[in-house]
Design a protein around this motif. Sequence first.
Motif, PDB file in Angstrom:
ATOM      1  N   PRO A 121       0.843  -1.215   0.000  1.00 60.96           N
ATOM      2  CA  PRO A 121       0.000   0.000   0.000  1.00 60.96           C
ATOM      3  C   PRO A 121       0.867   1.250   0.000  1.00 60.96           C
ATOM      4  CG  PRO A 121       0.130  -0.942   2.217  1.00 60.96           C
ATOM      5  CD  PRO A 121       0.850  -1.899   1.308  1.00 60.96           C
ATOM      6  N   GLY A 123       0.488   5.542  -0.083  1.00 57.70           N
ATOM      7  CA  GLY A 123      -0.352   6.724  -0.075  1.00 57.70           C
ATOM      8  C   GLY A 123      -0.051   7.628  -1.256  1.00 57.70           C
ATOM      9  N   SER A 150      -4.116   1.732  -0.133  1.00 53.05           N
ATOM     10  CA  SER A 150      -3.641   2.487   1.034  1.00 53.05           C
ATOM     11  C   SER A 150      -4.752   3.324   1.660  1.00 53.05           C
ATOM     12  CB  SER A 150      -2.503   3.411   0.590  1.00 53.05           C
ATOM     13  OG  SER A 150      -2.366   4.484   1.495  1.00 53.05           O
ATOM     14  N   GLN A 170      -5.777  -1.491   3.333  1.00 55.10           N
ATOM     15  CA  GLN A 170      -4.908  -1.177   4.482  1.00 55.10           C
ATOM     16  C   GLN A 170      -5.455   0.028   5.212  1.00 55.10           C
ATOM     17  OE1 GLN A 170      -2.427   1.752   4.032  1.00 55.10           O
ATOM     18  NE2 GLN A 170      -2.450   1.731   6.274  1.00 55.10           N
ATOM     19  N   TYR A 172      -5.235   2.951   8.446  1.00 58.24           N
ATOM     20  CA  TYR A 172      -4.571   3.629   9.565  1.00 58.24           C
ATOM     21  C   TYR A 172      -5.699   3.970  10.524  1.00 58.24           C
ATOM     22  CZ  TYR A 172      -0.261   4.666   6.913  1.00 58.24           C
ATOM     23  OH  TYR A 172       0.904   4.584   6.219  1.00 58.24           O
ATOM     24  N   THR A 198      -2.080  -1.252   9.583  1.00 62.70           N
ATOM     25  CA  THR A 198      -0.682  -0.823   9.699  1.00 62.70           C
ATOM     26  C   THR A 198      -0.439  -0.331  11.116  1.00 62.70           C
ATOM     27  OG1 THR A 198      -0.426  -0.361   7.361  1.00 62.70           O
ATOM     28  CG2 THR A 198       1.040   0.804   8.843  1.00 62.70           C
ATOM     29  N   ASP A 351       8.008  -6.950   3.502  1.00 63.07           N
ATOM     30  CA  ASP A 351       8.318  -5.955   2.470  1.00 63.07           C
ATOM     31  C   ASP A 351       9.488  -5.098   2.908  1.00 63.07           C
ATOM     32  OD1 ASP A 351       7.540  -3.690   3.991  1.00 63.07           O
ATOM     33  OD2 ASP A 351       5.555  -3.576   3.069  1.00 63.07           O
ATOM     34  N   GLY A 353      12.771  -3.166   0.429  1.00 64.48           N
ATOM     35  CA  GLY A 353      14.053  -3.359  -0.240  1.00 64.48           C
ATOM     36  C   GLY A 353      14.072  -4.428  -1.312  1.00 64.48           C
ATOM     37  N   ARG A 355      13.934  -5.698  -4.799  1.00 67.66           N
ATOM     38  CA  ARG A 355      14.065  -5.100  -6.139  1.00 67.66           C
ATOM     39  C   ARG A 355      14.332  -6.136  -7.224  1.00 67.66           C
ATOM     40  NH1 ARG A 355      12.094  -2.023  -3.358  1.00 67.66           N
ATOM     41  NH2 ARG A 355      12.574   0.153  -2.951  1.00 67.66           N
ATOM     42  N   GLY A 374       7.110  -2.085  -2.910  1.00 64.47           N
ATOM     43  CA  GLY A 374       6.506  -0.759  -2.894  1.00 64.47           C
ATOM     44  C   GLY A 374       6.974   0.142  -4.015  1.00 64.47           C
ATOM     45  N   ARG A 375       7.937   1.002  -3.696  1.00 59.64           N
ATOM     46  CA  ARG A 375       8.319   2.095  -4.602  1.00 59.64           C
ATOM     47  C   ARG A 375       8.455   1.745  -6.087  1.00 59.64           C
ATOM     48  NH1 ARG A 375      11.033   2.591   0.210  1.00 59.64           N
ATOM     49  NH2 ARG A 375      11.009   4.577   1.336  1.00 59.64           N
TER      50      ARG A 375
HETATM   51  C1  LIG Z   1       5.183   6.747  -1.224  1.00 58.07           C
HETATM   52  C2  LIG Z   1       4.907   5.698  -0.198  1.00 58.07           C
HETATM   53  C3  LIG Z   1       3.715   5.750   0.505  1.00 58.07           C
HETATM   54  C4  LIG Z   1       3.435   4.764   1.449  1.00 58.07           C
HETATM   55  N1  LIG Z   1       2.220   4.779   2.071  1.00 58.07           N
HETATM   56  C5  LIG Z   1       1.902   3.770   2.905  1.00 58.07           C
HETATM   57  C6  LIG Z   1       0.591   3.691   3.439  1.00 58.07           C
HETATM   58  O1  LIG Z   1      -0.272   4.510   3.158  1.00 58.07           O
HETATM   59  N2  LIG Z   1       0.333   2.656   4.292  1.00 58.07           N
HETATM   60  C7  LIG Z   1       1.271   1.707   4.622  1.00 58.07           C
HETATM   61  O2  LIG Z   1       0.976   0.794   5.391  1.00 58.07           O
HETATM   62  N3  LIG Z   1       2.502   1.747   4.084  1.00 58.07           N
HETATM   63  C8  LIG Z   1       2.830   2.737   3.234  1.00 58.07           C
HETATM   64  N4  LIG Z   1       4.067   2.754   2.661  1.00 58.07           N
HETATM   65  C9  LIG Z   1       5.020   1.674   2.952  1.00 58.07           C
HETATM   66  C10 LIG Z   1       4.846   0.524   1.949  1.00 58.07           C
HETATM   67  O3  LIG Z   1       3.625  -0.119   2.111  1.00 58.07           O
HETATM   68  C11 LIG Z   1       5.963  -0.526   2.104  1.00 58.07           C
HETATM   69  O4  LIG Z   1       6.030  -0.919   3.453  1.00 58.07           O
HETATM   70  C12 LIG Z   1       7.333  -0.042   1.643  1.00 58.07           C
HETATM   71  O5  LIG Z   1       7.219   0.826   0.541  1.00 58.07           O
HETATM   72  C13 LIG Z   1       8.178  -1.246   1.242  1.00 58.07           C
HETATM   73  O6  LIG Z   1       9.458  -0.840   0.893  1.00 58.07           O
HETATM   74  P1  LIG Z   1       9.964  -0.690  -0.627  1.00 58.07           P
HETATM   75  O7  LIG Z   1       9.407   0.597  -1.136  1.00 58.07           O
HETATM   76  O8  LIG Z   1      11.447  -0.675  -0.457  1.00 58.07           O
HETATM   77  O9  LIG Z   1       9.486  -1.892  -1.413  1.00 58.07           O
HETATM   78  C14 LIG Z   1       4.385   3.742   1.719  1.00 58.07           C
HETATM   79  C15 LIG Z   1       5.572   3.705   0.998  1.00 58.07           C
HETATM   80  C16 LIG Z   1       5.831   4.663   0.042  1.00 58.07           C
HETATM   81  C17 LIG Z   1       7.113   4.570  -0.730  1.00 58.07           C
END
Ligand SMILES: Cc1cc2nc3c(=O)[nH]c(=O)nc-3n(C[C@H](O)[C@H](O)[C@H](O)COP(=O)(O)O)c2cc1C
Length: 427
Positions: A121, A123, A150, A170, A172, A198, A351, A353, A355, A374-375
């Motif tokens: 998820p 945001g 998210s 997900q 909050y 979360t 989750d 890192g 890639r 994620g990213r």
């Molecule tokens: C831009 C962004 C927004 C995020 N928003 C949320 C969110 O709304 N809720 C949540 O549980 N995690 C959020 N996360 C965390 C991701 O769910 C995830 O744990 C994390 O990105 C994993 O790492 P990675 O980007 O290295 O894969 C966010 C991450 C990013 C990069």
Amino acid sequence: MSDKGDGRTANGSTGAVTPVAAPPAAAPATIVAPRAEDATPRSLSRFLSLADFETAARRALPRQIYGYYAGAAETSQSFQGNFAAFRQYDLVPRVLTDVSSRSTRAKLFGMDYWAPFGIAPMGLSGLATFDGEIALARAASAANIPSIVSATSLTPLERIAQEGRARWFQAYLPGEDARIEAMVARVQAAGYDTFVLTADVPVAANRENNVRTGFSIPLQPSLRLAWDGLSHPRWLCRTWFATLLSRGVPHFENMDAFRGPPILARNVVRAIGARDQLAWRHLALIRRLWPGRLVVKGILSPADAVLARENGADGIIVSNHGGRQLDGARPPLLALPEIAEVSGSMAVMLDGGIRRGSDVLKALALGADFVFVGRPFLFAAAARGEAGVSHAIALLVAEIERNMALLGVSRIEDVGAAHVERSPFPR
Ligand SMILES: Cc1cc2nc3c(=O)[nH]c(=O)nc-3n(C[C@H](O)[C@H](O)[C@H](O)COP(=O)(O)O)c2cc1C
């Protein structure tokens, strides 16, 4: 990897889950099979790995938005540690195992997925591309992998469920029973089958990079923001103006049972409520209210994994929020083995890192049943929209499939502890 998450919730119900057929298992590789890259459109063919999308996203997005997506908390120690953790492990391949009929198919909570990963998820995904949240959900459901909507998304969760076929939400949540009850009822009415709480955000994180780029939530109208938009005309027209034309200024739609504030506003403070009062008793409350799968995201300690299990969770996501919350929090991969050991019948996901396909295999070998990324998918959406996300998914599946062959395994569930060892070299 253990075979957990048998399709039943901890309270005994089967939830509202309808199994979705996975794409047909990949045909056995032969020298006459078309190569995947032959079918790739020209606009995507230069994206050879997940890392390639970030460069394109940095160019495409206004500085504030890219900085929010890419950034982490304080010194980025946890963010960087997430990658370093994968380099602390080496894979141990086995040879001459006949891997001609290998498949990346993975089972989680009784569902068959194309591969053992999903989209985490994130945001404000709706600002990556036009209707970004729908694009991510659609690409995931077309590929038969899960994506998690998210709480800070900008599209009503009902629409993402309908148009994107998303089934994981997900939340909050504040430590307020009435708001929890209302939110759980809304998510259930929309048809979701998996509720992710979360747990690692009792307060907002300290992300200095956001202050430096002028990013805030909600965004404050300013000359700097306007200039950043104007200097990215493609994003300004195709994402921002297209969004304004289709539905006006986006709002935080899914923080509560009611609509939240707009994302562009002066003097508006988001009422996130008493999030720092959230406690295990609230998880038990959600368990009583929610008939589907219940997952806690943000676990890094074995003791918390045990508490999640005792309070009714069906699964946990071992995560430090991509290094965006507590800077210095341990990398999830290093926490994984001891957490997997105490998790019992809960599904253990991870989750942070990931890639490469080899990262996915390392996490599975160390005890994960499934992982989330994620990213990279957000960057893929920013670079090429839904087609970019689909391409990113296909790249990661291809890496997993290829590396399974090189590792000597044919089935995801055969990846195990014997396939990984701690590296003697610091890298
Ligand atoms: C831009 C962004 C927004 C995020 N928003 C949320 C969110 O709304 N809720 C949540 O549980 N995690 C959020 N996360 C965390 C991701 O769910 C995830 O744990 C994390 O990105 C994993 O790492 P990675 O980007 O290295 O894969 C966010 C991450 C990013 C990069």
